[in-house]
Design a protein around this motif. Structure first.
Motif, PDB file in Angstrom:
ATOM      1  N   CYS A  60      27.807  53.567  11.198  1.00 27.14           N
ATOM      2  CA  CYS A  60      29.229  53.865  11.427  1.00 27.14           C
ATOM      3  C   CYS A  60      30.186  53.044  10.589  1.00 27.14           C
ATOM      4  O   CYS A  60      31.371  53.365  10.510  1.00 27.14           O
ATOM      5  CB  CYS A  60      29.563  53.676  12.909  1.00 27.14           C
ATOM      6  SG  CYS A  60      29.373  51.973  13.487  1.00 27.14           S
ATOM      7  N   GLY A  63      33.970  51.892  11.628  1.00 24.55           N
ATOM      8  CA  GLY A  63      34.254  52.620  12.858  1.00 24.55           C
ATOM      9  C   GLY A  63      35.393  53.610  12.833  1.00 24.55           C
ATOM     10  O   GLY A  63      35.884  54.012  13.885  1.00 24.55           O
ATOM     11  N   ARG A  67      36.441  55.638  16.267  1.00 17.37           N
ATOM     12  CA  ARG A  67      37.785  55.494  16.811  1.00 17.37           C
ATOM     13  C   ARG A  67      38.496  56.842  16.882  1.00 17.37           C
ATOM     14  O   ARG A  67      39.141  57.171  17.888  1.00 17.37           O
ATOM     15  CB  ARG A  67      38.591  54.525  15.939  1.00 17.37           C
ATOM     16  CG  ARG A  67      40.020  54.256  16.379  1.00 17.37           C
ATOM     17  CD  ARG A  67      40.075  53.425  17.640  1.00 17.37           C
ATOM     18  NE  ARG A  67      40.235  54.235  18.836  1.00 17.37           N
ATOM     19  CZ  ARG A  67      40.179  53.748  20.070  1.00 17.37           C
ATOM     20  NH1 ARG A  67      39.922  52.466  20.264  1.00 17.37           N
ATOM     21  NH2 ARG A  67      40.341  54.533  21.101  1.00 17.37           N
ATOM     22  N   GLY A  78      29.119  53.953  17.890  1.00 18.70           N
ATOM     23  CA  GLY A  78      28.593  53.737  16.561  1.00 18.70           C
ATOM     24  C   GLY A  78      27.371  52.849  16.613  1.00 18.70           C
ATOM     25  O   GLY A  78      27.173  52.092  17.566  1.00 18.70           O
ATOM     26  N   CYS A  89      34.427  47.177  13.620  1.00 16.04           N
ATOM     27  CA  CYS A  89      34.481  48.206  14.668  1.00 16.04           C
ATOM     28  C   CYS A  89      35.158  47.661  15.921  1.00 16.04           C
ATOM     29  O   CYS A  89      36.032  48.308  16.505  1.00 16.04           O
ATOM     30  CB  CYS A  89      33.068  48.664  15.023  1.00 16.04           C
ATOM     31  SG  CYS A  89      32.385  49.921  13.946  1.00 16.04           S
ATOM     32  N   ARG A  90      34.720  46.517  16.342  1.00 19.53           N
ATOM     33  CA  ARG A  90      35.245  45.948  17.579  1.00 19.53           C
ATOM     34  C   ARG A  90      36.720  45.615  17.455  1.00 19.53           C
ATOM     35  O   ARG A  90      37.489  45.790  18.409  1.00 19.53           O
ATOM     36  CB  ARG A  90      34.409  44.729  17.976  1.00 19.53           C
ATOM     37  CG  ARG A  90      32.999  45.134  18.427  1.00 19.53           C
ATOM     38  CD  ARG A  90      32.089  43.969  18.675  1.00 19.53           C
ATOM     39  NE  ARG A  90      30.782  44.464  19.159  1.00 19.53           N
ATOM     40  CZ  ARG A  90      29.671  43.731  19.164  1.00 19.53           C
ATOM     41  NH1 ARG A  90      29.692  42.482  18.707  1.00 19.53           N
ATOM     42  NH2 ARG A  90      28.548  44.252  19.625  1.00 19.53           N
ATOM     43  N   ARG A  92      38.743  47.295  15.766  1.00 16.31           N
ATOM     44  CA  ARG A  92      39.399  48.595  15.796  1.00 16.31           C
ATOM     45  C   ARG A  92      39.337  49.242  17.189  1.00 16.31           C
ATOM     46  O   ARG A  92      39.936  50.275  17.427  1.00 16.31           O
ATOM     47  CB  ARG A  92      38.697  49.497  14.778  1.00 16.31           C
ATOM     48  CG  ARG A  92      39.377  50.792  14.454  1.00 16.31           C
ATOM     49  CD  ARG A  92      38.648  51.482  13.314  1.00 16.31           C
ATOM     50  NE  ARG A  92      39.512  51.747  12.187  1.00 16.31           N
ATOM     51  CZ  ARG A  92      39.101  51.946  10.939  1.00 16.31           C
ATOM     52  NH1 ARG A  92      37.822  51.890  10.658  1.00 16.31           N
ATOM     53  NH2 ARG A  92      39.957  52.189   9.977  1.00 16.31           N
ATOM     54  N   ALA A  94      36.469  50.288  18.554  1.00 17.47           N
ATOM     55  CA  ALA A  94      35.437  51.321  18.485  1.00 17.47           C
ATOM     56  C   ALA A  94      34.139  50.768  19.063  1.00 17.47           C
ATOM     57  O   ALA A  94      33.609  49.790  18.533  1.00 17.47           O
ATOM     58  CB  ALA A  94      35.225  51.767  17.035  1.00 17.47           C
ATOM     59  N   VAL A  96      30.385  49.923  19.595  1.00 14.86           N
ATOM     60  CA  VAL A  96      29.367  49.874  18.555  1.00 14.86           C
ATOM     61  C   VAL A  96      28.180  49.042  19.021  1.00 14.86           C
ATOM     62  O   VAL A  96      28.330  48.106  19.805  1.00 14.86           O
ATOM     63  CB  VAL A  96      29.961  49.276  17.254  1.00 14.86           C
ATOM     64  CG1 VAL A  96      30.436  47.849  17.463  1.00 14.86           C
ATOM     65  CG2 VAL A  96      28.979  49.362  16.101  1.00 14.86           C
TER      66      VAL A  96
END
Length: 223
Positions: A60, A63, A67, A78, A89-90, A92, A94, A96
């Protein structure tokens, strides 16, 4: 269960600038982390709109798709082997998992869609094995959405090496065009249900659904 993977060459790439990778075939592939870090483009939004149930994004990156799917009201997670990607990612918001895509994952056999975008069909350097793994994650009637190489007939497997990376080892990778993907899909019993042209510079988005035959390559395990 496998532990979270060690830092990868993509940790360095995600934090840096675009890189051109020259393959033994003579072709050049642009790896552009700025696009991965950006928001979703029209091709991504089209993918998001086609996801109607729980979706897993393999590889991903930062992310953006996870998101966007969550913002669209779709349950999405993800999976990525890069610690830098997981951190992005985190940040954002999102969800994961920092994990090898071949390690045990939540809800195996119950995902409505599995994504392999941004060239992630290349993960592990064995498209047959990766597609079989992704298909095994799907619920009955679920689909894989795969982004292919811009050259429809192109097929290559080998190793990537990033000279500036802190880890000098190479990473197994692959590139697969849309026509080449259809050949692999037929071999695995996956049916092509849709193929759409993405924006210039990106390959097609091919949607695959499992058929009656097993999608596990003969004589191979999942790592």
């Amino acid at each position: 269960m496998r532990p979270a993977p060690r830092a990868t060459l993509f940790d360095d790439l995600l934090s840096g600038e675009a890189l051109e990778v020259r393959h033994p075939t003579g072709s050049v592939q642009l790896l552009d982390p700025a696009r991965w870090r950006a928001g979703p483009d029209p091709t991504d939004i089209d993918v998001v709109r086609r996801c109607t149930g729980p979706t897993l994004d393999l590889g991903c990156g930062p992310g953006r798709l996870v998101r966007a799917l969550r913002d669209h009201g779709v349950v999405a997670w993800g999976v990525d082997g890069s610690a830098v990607a997981v951190q992005m990612c985190r940040h954002r918001g999102a969800p994961v998992l920092h994990r090898d895509v071949f390690a045990p994952l939540p809800l195996e056999g119950r995902w409505q869609h599995v994504l392999l975008l941004d060239g992630n069909i290349g993960i592990g350097g064995d498209p047959d094995l990766l597609l079989a793994r992704a298909a095994a994650l799907l619920a009955a009637g679920g689909t894989l959405l795969v982004e292919t190489d811009p050259d429809p007939g192109f097929s290559w497997t080998g190793s990537l090496r990033f000279p500036a990376a802190t880890d000098p080892s190479s990473t197994r990778w692959a590139r697969v065009g849309a026509r080449a993907l259809e050949v692999i899909a037929a071999r695995l019993g996956l049916a092509v249900v849709d193929r759409r042209t993405a924006r210039p510079g990106r390959g097609d988005i091919v949607e695959l659904r499992g058929g009656a035959r097993s999608t596990r390559p003969a004589g191979r395990g999942t790592g």
